[in-house]
Scaffold this motif. Structure first.
Motif, PDB file in Angstrom:
ATOM      1  N   HIS A  82      37.882  46.309  40.246  1.00 24.18           N
ATOM      2  CA  HIS A  82      37.171  47.088  39.241  1.00 24.18           C
ATOM      3  C   HIS A  82      37.283  48.591  39.480  1.00 24.18           C
ATOM      4  CE1 HIS A  82      35.529  43.573  37.318  1.00 24.18           C
ATOM      5  NE2 HIS A  82      35.170  43.093  38.512  1.00 24.18           N
ATOM      6  N   LEU A  83      37.177  49.000  40.732  1.00 22.45           N
ATOM      7  CA  LEU A  83      37.202  50.429  41.041  1.00 22.45           C
ATOM      8  C   LEU A  83      38.551  50.909  41.562  1.00 22.45           C
ATOM      9  CD1 LEU A  83      33.715  50.689  42.749  1.00 22.45           C
ATOM     10  CD2 LEU A  83      34.317  51.195  40.382  1.00 22.45           C
ATOM     11  N   ASN A  84      39.454  49.970  41.866  1.00 25.08           N
ATOM     12  CA  ASN A  84      40.802  50.273  42.325  1.00 25.08           C
ATOM     13  C   ASN A  84      40.791  51.221  43.527  1.00 25.08           C
ATOM     14  OD1 ASN A  84      43.532  49.997  42.351  1.00 25.08           O
ATOM     15  ND2 ASN A  84      43.908  51.510  40.752  1.00 25.08           N
ATOM     16  N   LEU A  85      39.901  50.964  44.483  1.00 28.37           N
ATOM     17  CA  LEU A  85      39.792  51.838  45.640  1.00 28.37           C
ATOM     18  C   LEU A  85      40.724  51.474  46.772  1.00 28.37           C
ATOM     19  CD1 LEU A  85      35.949  52.408  45.823  1.00 28.37           C
ATOM     20  CD2 LEU A  85      37.703  53.940  44.974  1.00 28.37           C
ATOM     21  N   TYR A  86      41.110  50.220  46.877  1.00 26.74           N
ATOM     22  CA  TYR A  86      42.044  49.851  47.933  1.00 26.74           C
ATOM     23  C   TYR A  86      42.772  48.579  47.584  1.00 26.74           C
ATOM     24  CZ  TYR A  86      38.606  46.478  49.624  1.00 26.74           C
ATOM     25  OH  TYR A  86      37.727  45.452  49.738  1.00 26.74           O
ATOM     26  N   GLY A  87      43.897  48.450  48.164  1.00 27.96           N
ATOM     27  CA  GLY A  87      44.721  47.253  48.085  1.00 27.96           C
ATOM     28  C   GLY A  87      45.782  47.402  49.155  1.00 27.96           C
ATOM     29  N   TYR A  88      45.949  46.388  49.978  1.00 26.93           N
ATOM     30  CA  TYR A  88      46.847  46.539  51.116  1.00 26.93           C
ATOM     31  C   TYR A  88      48.310  46.615  50.696  1.00 26.93           C
ATOM     32  CZ  TYR A  88      42.805  45.449  53.944  1.00 26.93           C
ATOM     33  OH  TYR A  88      41.585  45.481  54.532  1.00 26.93           O
ATOM     34  N   PHE A  89      48.766  45.666  49.916  1.00 28.04           N
ATOM     35  CA  PHE A  89      50.177  45.611  49.577  1.00 28.04           C
ATOM     36  C   PHE A  89      50.400  45.875  48.088  1.00 28.04           C
ATOM     37  CE2 PHE A  89      49.573  42.791  53.237  1.00 28.04           C
ATOM     38  CZ  PHE A  89      50.345  43.478  54.157  1.00 28.04           C
ATOM     39  N   ASN A  90      49.666  45.204  47.253  1.00 32.38           N
ATOM     40  CA  ASN A  90      49.770  45.354  45.799  1.00 32.38           C
ATOM     41  C   ASN A  90      48.368  45.397  45.217  1.00 32.38           C
ATOM     42  OD1 ASN A  90      52.616  45.136  45.780  1.00 32.38           O
ATOM     43  ND2 ASN A  90      52.448  42.910  45.902  1.00 32.38           N
ATOM     44  N   HIS A  91      48.289  45.615  43.910  1.00 34.46           N
ATOM     45  CA  HIS A  91      46.991  45.591  43.237  1.00 34.46           C
ATOM     46  C   HIS A  91      46.510  44.151  43.153  1.00 34.46           C
ATOM     47  CE1 HIS A  91      43.780  46.952  40.702  1.00 34.46           C
ATOM     48  NE2 HIS A  91      44.097  46.028  39.801  1.00 34.46           N
ATOM     49  N   GLY A  92      45.237  43.927  43.408  1.00 34.02           N
ATOM     50  CA  GLY A  92      44.658  42.596  43.331  1.00 34.02           C
ATOM     51  C   GLY A  92      44.547  41.934  44.688  1.00 34.02           C
ATOM     52  N   PHE A  93      44.205  40.665  44.655  1.00 31.46           N
ATOM     53  CA  PHE A  93      43.982  39.905  45.885  1.00 31.46           C
ATOM     54  C   PHE A  93      45.308  39.484  46.491  1.00 31.46           C
ATOM     55  CE2 PHE A  93      43.123  35.984  48.180  1.00 31.46           C
ATOM     56  CZ  PHE A  93      42.112  36.428  49.014  1.00 31.46           C
TER      57      PHE A  93
END
Length: 69
Positions: A49-60
């Motif tokens: 929702h806030l797009n604050l972090y993602g390790y490799f790609n967007h999403g889980f």
């Protein structure tokens, strides 16, 4: 060096398992389930929702659970 860390954690887990507990098993399970769900929900809100972090790609990503060098 890392072997000492693993040995230390195994000792701590064994101590935590064998120490007498004054709470019931259903209280332990409900607290653990709450902590897991709270972690997942906060990760989803902060990432999707806030797009604050993602390790490799967007999403889980399942890759975040495993060690990557």
């Amino acid at each position: 060096m890392w072997i000492l860390v693993y040995i230390f954690f195994v000792i701590l887990i064994a101590i935590a398992y064998f120490v007498p507990k004054n709470i019931k098993k259903n209280e332990i399970y409900s607290t653990s389930i709450f902590a897991i769900l709270f972690g997942f929900i906060s990760d989803e809100v902060l990432d999707l929702h806030l797009n604050l972090y993602g390790y490799f790609n967007h999403g889980f990503q399942w890759q975040g659970f495993f060690y990557s060098d």
